[in-house]
Design an enzyme around this catalytic site. Structure first.
Site, PDB file in Angstrom:
ATOM      1  N   GLY A 118      67.025  82.182  36.517  1.00 37.71           N
ATOM      2  CA  GLY A 118      67.683  80.969  37.030  1.00 37.71           C
ATOM      3  C   GLY A 118      67.101  80.508  38.360  1.00 37.71           C
ATOM      4  N   GLY A 155      64.044  86.633  32.012  1.00 36.55           N
ATOM      5  CA  GLY A 155      64.193  87.904  31.299  1.00 36.55           C
ATOM      6  C   GLY A 155      63.529  87.912  29.930  1.00 36.55           C
TER       7      GLY A 155
HETATM    8  C1  3PG Z   1      69.997  86.722  36.940  1.00 38.21           C
HETATM    9  O1  3PG Z   1      69.863  87.682  36.191  1.00 38.21           O
HETATM   10  O2  3PG Z   1      69.761  85.554  36.599  1.00 38.21           O
HETATM   11  C2  3PG Z   1      70.385  86.983  38.372  1.00 38.21           C
HETATM   12  O3  3PG Z   1      70.518  88.352  38.613  1.00 38.21           O
HETATM   13  C3  3PG Z   1      71.646  86.231  38.718  1.00 38.21           C
HETATM   14  O4  3PG Z   1      72.708  86.642  37.913  1.00 38.21           O
HETATM   15  P1  3PG Z   1      73.916  85.645  37.645  1.00 38.21           P
HETATM   16  O5  3PG Z   1      73.380  84.574  36.739  1.00 38.21           O
HETATM   17  O6  3PG Z   1      74.995  86.471  36.998  1.00 38.21           O
HETATM   18  O7  3PG Z   1      74.348  85.083  38.961  1.00 38.21           O
END
Ligand code: 3PG
Ligand code: MG
Length: 393
Positions: A371, A348
């Site tokens: 992730g 992100g």
């Molecule tokens: C993220 O934004 O990393 C994914 O959508 C997974 O979300 P999470 O880390 O809340 O499982």
């Protein structure tokens, strides 16, 4: 690897359930601040609709408490944006697990968004009973949520095992293809940049990556822990003191592979209007915070990037959101954009930096995942991908 793809499945007249990753960042008022993931999910939805499917889409949004609805975690803003992008109404359905009149009324060419799947009890634990109930809603289950592929949850994993047909959507397929291709036989030197605020969340990947790459560049808060490990000063910077010995172990195990910054832009406080000061790392004072890398560090980083054959980038090297501390990340972004290497970026913050510096069209491949991207690079088998392979036989 072999997985079935949505493009290979006849969906005419079928009920198609798409698990997308529409987990987008929002501001304090709930407004979507980056719709990249929604836009990236549109081709899969359009494909199913155009071939005569009745389409249900769901995703998680944030990390709500299971078993209860909360307005703040509702997908209402996502439904609105998706409807704009598709150019057709996208009703938002609450309490959808066991179907109902909305399900009975669903016709080919219709699309609905099913509320935040993490409102359902059992979602995060991948409860097989919940997965079976949800699987009854569809003829074809599509996993197009690469961003959540590292989670074994009911909509990302169990449901795929229980549904009559399970396949990968075009985004999932493209992500897996691009990342496997780049990492199977990467053009050398392979340079990885892993930056961001914390070491602990990324420490296992650092070790695994150090094995695979030719140069591992650490940045941000991660670098601070390495600076301490290398004997430098970090003042009151974000740092994980309990992980210094692990950082030192990585430096010792891979001599020369993990360059540590030599200078920094520091400030006395964490604010957009804080006064930036350039310092060599041995001169960082106890009340200084490192908020960016300095010009000498930028220079060595640019030299490494210029020679790279393949670049994998996750995380900014400074607080690029504040203009006074954006120089390092901007220089890095420009260097990656200018290099002839095959470049892959994900996460992100990284996407936000890429957009801020306007270099998106000069990155070879931008992953929607954070992730999951890191776990893929680490060489881990992602549960959603494993499920799709299992279903493909
Ligand atoms: C993220 O934004 O990393 C994914 O959508 C997974 O979300 P999470 O880390 O809340 O499982
Ligand atoms: Mg996350």
């Amino acid at each position: 690897m072999s997985i079935k793809r949505l493009s290979e499945v006849d969906v005419a007249g079928k009920r198609v359930f798409i698990r997308a990753d529409l987990n987008v960042p929002q501001d304090d008022n709930g407004a979507i601040t980056d719709d990249t993931r929604i836009r990236a999910s549109v081709p899969g939805i359009r494909d199913a609709l155009s071939r005569g499917a009745a389409v249900m889409v769901t995703s998680h949004l944030g990390r709500p408490t299971e078993g209860q609805f909360s307005e703040g975690d509702s997908m209402a803003p996502v439904a609105k944006r998706l409807s704009e992008l598709l150019g057709k109404p996208v009703p938002l359905i609450r309490d959808w697990v066991d179907g109902g009149p909305w399900h009975a009324a669903l016709k080919p060419g219709d699309v609905v968004l099913l509320e935040n799947c993490r409102f359902n009890k059992g979602e995060k634990k991948d409860d097989p009973e919940l997965a079976k109930r949800m699987a009854k809603l569809c003829d074809v289950y599509v996993n197009d949520a690469f961003g959540t592929a590292h989670r074994a949850e009911a909509t990302t994993h169990g449901m795929g095992l229980a549904a009559p047909v399970a396949c990968a959507g075009p985004l999932m397929a493209a992500e897996v293809d691009a990342l496997s291709h780049a990492l199977a036989s990467p053009k050398r030197p392979l340079v990885a940049i892993v930056a961001g605020s914390k070491v602990s969340t990324k420490l296992t990947i650092l070790r695994a990556l150090a094995e695979k790459v030719d140069v591992l560049i650490v940045g941000g808060g991660i670098a601070n822990t390495f600076i301490l490990a290398a004997g430098g000063h970090v003042g009151k910077s974000l740092v994980e003191k309990d992980l210094v010995s692990e950082a030192k172990a990585i430096l010792d195990a891979f001599p020369g592979k993990v360059p540590v910054p030599v200078d920094a832009v520091v400030a006395k406080n964490f604010a957009a209007d804080a006064t930036p000061e350039l310092k060599a790392l041995e001169n960082v004072a106890d009340d200084d915070m490192i908020l960016d890398i300095g010009p000498q560090s930028v220079a060595y980083l640019k030299a490494i990037v210029a020679k790279a054959g393949t670049i994998v980038w996750n995380g900014p090297v400074g607080v690029f959101e504040f203009d006074a501390f954006a120089g390092g990340t901007k220089a890095l972004a420009d260097a990656i954009a200018a290099s002839g290497a095959f470049s892959i970026a994900g996460g992100g913050d990284t996407i936000a930096a890429i957009n801020k510096f306007g270099i998106a069209d000069r990155i070879s491949y931008i992953s929607t995942a954070g992730g999951a991207f890191l776990e893929f690079l680490e060489g881990k088998k992602l549960p959603a991908v494993a499920m799709l392979e299992q279903r493909a036989g």
